[in-house]
Design a protein around this motif. Structure first.
Motif, PDB file in Angstrom:
ATOM      1  N   ALA A   1       0.945  -1.763   0.195  1.00 38.18           N
ATOM      2  CA  ALA A   1      -0.192   0.131   0.117  1.00 38.18           C
ATOM      3  C   ALA A   1       0.774   1.326   0.224  1.00 38.18           C
ATOM      4  N   ASP A   2      -0.269   1.942  -0.796  1.00 34.64           N
ATOM      5  CA  ASP A   2       0.444   3.571  -1.058  1.00 34.64           C
ATOM      6  C   ASP A   2       2.035   3.668  -1.333  1.00 34.64           C
ATOM      7  N   SER A   3       2.738   2.920  -2.200  1.00 40.10           N
ATOM      8  CA  SER A   3       4.054   2.497  -2.596  1.00 40.10           C
ATOM      9  C   SER A   3       4.173   3.008  -3.857  1.00 40.10           C
ATOM     10  N   GLY A   4       3.300   3.408  -4.436  1.00 44.31           N
ATOM     11  CA  GLY A   4       3.246   4.051  -6.061  1.00 44.31           C
ATOM     12  C   GLY A   4       3.082   5.630  -5.725  1.00 44.31           C
ATOM     13  N   THR A   5       3.703   6.328  -6.603  1.00 48.42           N
ATOM     14  CA  THR A   5       3.208   7.793  -7.033  1.00 48.42           C
ATOM     15  C   THR A   5       2.149   8.176  -8.131  1.00 48.42           C
ATOM     16  N   ASP A   6       2.304   9.489  -8.325  1.00 47.10           N
ATOM     17  CA  ASP A   6       1.433   9.676  -9.732  1.00 47.10           C
ATOM     18  C   ASP A   6       2.002   9.873 -11.149  1.00 47.10           C
ATOM     19  N   THR A   7       3.579   9.269 -11.136  1.00 50.60           N
ATOM     20  CA  THR A   7       4.679   8.898 -12.022  1.00 50.60           C
ATOM     21  C   THR A   7       5.387   6.946 -11.849  1.00 50.60           C
ATOM     22  N   VAL A   8       5.171   7.056 -10.601  1.00 55.54           N
ATOM     23  CA  VAL A   8       5.801   5.294 -10.444  1.00 55.54           C
ATOM     24  C   VAL A   8       4.600   4.788  -9.887  1.00 55.54           C
ATOM     25  N   PRO A   9       4.359   3.477 -11.022  1.00 56.55           N
ATOM     26  CA  PRO A   9       3.707   2.656 -10.233  1.00 56.55           C
ATOM     27  C   PRO A   9       3.507   1.656  -9.016  1.00 56.55           C
ATOM     28  N   ALA A  10       2.807   1.182  -8.010  1.00 53.12           N
ATOM     29  CA  ALA A  10       3.997   0.766  -7.339  1.00 53.12           C
ATOM     30  C   ALA A  10       3.969  -1.038  -7.332  1.00 53.12           C
ATOM     31  N   ILE A  11       4.130  -0.898  -5.882  1.00 52.22           N
ATOM     32  CA  ILE A  11       5.671  -2.199  -6.232  1.00 52.22           C
ATOM     33  C   ILE A  11       4.537  -3.627  -5.011  1.00 52.22           C
ATOM     34  N   ALA A  12       5.164  -4.682  -5.112  1.00 51.83           N
ATOM     35  CA  ALA A  12       4.941  -6.007  -4.665  1.00 51.83           C
ATOM     36  C   ALA A  12       5.248  -6.096  -3.500  1.00 51.83           C
ATOM     37  N   SER A  13       4.772  -7.520  -3.231  1.00 51.86           N
ATOM     38  CA  SER A  13       6.097  -8.910  -2.763  1.00 51.86           C
ATOM     39  C   SER A  13       5.653  -9.939  -2.933  1.00 51.86           C
ATOM     40  N   ILE A  14       6.612 -10.643  -2.452  1.00 54.18           N
ATOM     41  CA  ILE A  14       6.422 -12.597  -3.252  1.00 54.18           C
ATOM     42  C   ILE A  14       7.660 -13.085  -2.432  1.00 54.18           C
ATOM     43  N   GLU A  15       7.183 -14.050  -1.499  1.00 53.84           N
ATOM     44  CA  GLU A  15       8.293 -14.664  -0.332  1.00 53.84           C
ATOM     45  C   GLU A  15       8.674 -15.106  -1.104  1.00 53.84           C
ATOM     46  N   GLY A  16      10.377 -15.484  -0.885  1.00 47.56           N
ATOM     47  CA  GLY A  16      10.850 -15.518  -1.409  1.00 47.56           C
ATOM     48  C   GLY A  16      12.145 -14.171  -3.126  1.00 47.56           C
ATOM     49  N   VAL A  17      11.003 -13.649  -3.132  1.00 48.88           N
ATOM     50  CA  VAL A  17      11.118 -12.802  -3.695  1.00 48.88           C
ATOM     51  C   VAL A  17      11.693 -11.226  -3.115  1.00 48.88           C
ATOM     52  N   ASP A  18      12.870 -10.569  -3.803  1.00 52.39           N
ATOM     53  CA  ASP A  18      13.242  -9.407  -2.590  1.00 52.39           C
ATOM     54  C   ASP A  18      13.149  -8.032  -3.085  1.00 52.39           C
ATOM     55  N   LEU A  19      12.648  -8.088  -4.867  1.00 48.35           N
ATOM     56  CA  LEU A  19      11.416  -6.919  -5.409  1.00 48.35           C
ATOM     57  C   LEU A  19      10.792  -6.868  -6.284  1.00 48.35           C
ATOM     58  N   VAL A  20       9.842  -6.657  -6.252  1.00 45.68           N
ATOM     59  CA  VAL A  20       8.398  -7.142  -7.151  1.00 45.68           C
ATOM     60  C   VAL A  20       8.001  -5.903  -7.496  1.00 45.68           C
ATOM     61  N   THR A  21       8.493  -5.141  -8.945  1.00 44.25           N
ATOM     62  CA  THR A  21       7.708  -3.862  -9.357  1.00 44.25           C
ATOM     63  C   THR A  21       7.480  -3.866 -10.880  1.00 44.25           C
TER      64      THR A  21
END
Length: 511
Positions: free
Chosen positions: A274-294
């Motif tokens: 939640a609240d990880s995005g901005t007007d110009t940058v899409p939000a991110i997510a998480s998956i267990e076992g992955v360091d970064l999901v964009t």
């Protein structure tokens, strides 16, 4: 030292109203030896830039060829052009040469270099001798893991003179700040930017001299693996992801469809942040076992643009570290933390991108821009196409070359095999792929000639005559292109789709 890596960072600010910097540095790496020269030319602007550039270039070239220091310095003194006004040919320098477990530091008229070990200043010994009229300070250092060596010009120590600091910024005060800023994970680029930014603040944003800092850190190598887009054929998902997650280091997933594919493979849900995005940058997510999901292309586009600005605006690392959006987090990971970067590039086409005029070639060019910038930063960067071809047995490649002997030399057959042979020459072998050696042009050529996965199975299991009848189609290129198309899954709705069914007959990915 063989298992360690020397990472460098630099930051520089010109004197006010000057378009050229009077400080120059030159870094060369050759045969396991690192040679660095930082030089400050007399005065400022064009004249100072010429003096410092000549000094750094000549000294680094001669030092890398193992010429004696005396001869190197005498060569520079006799080469520098004379200033008509001051009747001087003058340029200060700091030379650093690292080979194996030993570092040689030679300093002339620049502020004394600072060595931090475990965040504390180390007072290293120095031998003084004269070469002509020049007082040369020589030291021998034995770098250890996480050591930081800071080289600087007098623009740092003279910062604020006549403004907020009557006597400038003394070296002991510079050391206190460096010790306070230190963290075990700080990158040399970030520390260099902080040092120059602090000096600029003391000058009230209007420096009276050029300010330059070079920082070197001895550290363990850190691998980061990035996957961008899934394979064209869903049957290859498991094999590609098994190879991806088998690689040592951090793992980054870019793109909504790719995230779904990884989620199914790991049997872990996608959790939007939640609240990880901005007007110009899409939000991110998480998956267990992955360091970064964009998100995919939009995020990568901004990271690639940021990487290209990074070289010209080396204080940009300060703004990256202050943000937590997907672009800043991915940029920090690639620019500040990684030393070895591998990008897995899937060949599936996203139908949503067609409306934005983003095709496979556009994405490929985007990745090339990014890898080029990463290489210029001193990273070891390579891309590998995550496609069915890496898993084709090498014998099948030789089998294709022998097929031509089984058919009459008619023009359509000859044209087919010319395309096939050209693709085979460019494609890597399975052994190369296992070592990370890939050539994207080979994959692209092969994908235009053959129809995966039917052609792969045909090469491995059918006789030549039947294989040729099955493989040769007048529109084989367009068929291969159609087999790579896919539709998109909106990244913001990743958590609402547990599966993404695909038709194996057509090779298309469905939303």
């Amino acid at each position: 030292m063989e298992s360690l890596f020397i990472e460098s960072g630099h930051a520089s600010v010109n004197k006010h109203d000057e378009s050229l910097c009077g400080d120059s540095y030159h870094i060369t790496k050759e045969n396991g030896k690192l040679t660095v020269v930082l030089s400050d030319g007399l005065g400022s602007g064009v004249k100072a830039n010429i003096l410092s550039t000549l000094t750094s270039t000549i000294l680094s070239t001669l030092m890398s060829r193992k010429l004696p220091v005396d001869e190197c310095i005498e060569t520079v003194a006799s080469t520098l052009p004379m200033c008509k006004e001051r009747k001087l040919a003058y340029s200060t320098f700091t030379m650093l040469q690292v080979e194996s477990t030993q570092a040689r530091l030679i300093q002339y008229d620049n502020p004394r270099a600072i060595l931090l070990r475990n965040g504390k200043n180390v007072d290293y010994s120095t031998t003084v001798r004269f070469i002509g009229e020049k007082e040369i300070h020589e030291s021998t250092l034995y770098p250890q893991e996480n050591d930081l060596l800071i080289l600087m010009t007098d623009g740092v120590t003279n910062a604020g003179i006549g403004k907020v600091m009557p006597e400038g910024w003394p070296r002991k005060d510079v050391i206190e700040c460096l010790e306070r800023w230190y963290t075990p994970d700080i990158s040399p680029q970030h520390l260099a930017a902080m040092l120059v930014n602090a000096a600029l603040s003391l000058c009230l944003e209007s420096p009276d001299d050029d300010i330059t800092a070079l920082v070197f850190k001895v550290r363990q190598r850190k691998a980061v693996n990035v996957i961008i887009g899934p394979p064209a054929d869903p049957k290859d998902d498991e094999r590609v992801l098994r190879l991806f997650f088998a690689k040592e280091g951090l793992h980054v997933v870019c793109g909504g469809t790719t995230a779904h594919t990884v989620s199914r493979y790991l049997k872990k849900p996608i959790v939007p942040i939640a609240d990880s995005g901005t007007d110009t940058v899409p939000a991110i997510a998480s998956i267990e076992g992955v360091d970064l999901v964009t998100e995919g292309v939009i995020t990568l586009q901004q990271v690639a643009e940021l990487a290209e600005k990074y070289a010209s605006n080396n204080r940009i690392s300060l703004s990256i570290s202050e943000k937590t959006d997907g672009v800043s987090r991915l940029a920090s990971l690639l620019f500040e933390q990684a030393t070895d970067i591998t990008i897995f590039q899937g060949q599936a086409m996203n139908q949503a991108h067609e409306e934005l005029d983003i095709g496979f070639d556009s994405k490929e060019m985007l990745i090339k821009r990014l890898t080029k910038s990463l290489t210029e930063m001193g990273k070891t960067s390579r891309s590998a196409v995550a496609e069915w071809m890496p898993f084709m047995h090498d014998k099948s490649l030789r089998f294709v070359r022998r097929l031509v002997l089984c058919f009459p030399p008619v023009p359509p057959v000859q044209a087919f095999f010319r395309r096939a042979s050209s693709a085979m020459r460019a494609a890597p072998s399975a052994a190369d792929v296992s070592k990370g050696k890939t050539r994207n042009s080979g994959y692209r050529a092969l994908s235009r000639v053959f129809t995966p996965p039917a052609t792969q199975a045909m090469f491995l299991s059918t006789p030549p005559e039947r294989a040729m009848r099955s493989a040769f189609r007048p529109s084989c290129s367009s068929t291969a292109e159609a087999s790579r198309q896919s539709s998109s899954t909106a990244f913001s709705h990743m958590a609402h789709a547990a599966t993404s069914p695909r038709s194996t007959a057509s090779g298309r990915r469905a939303a």
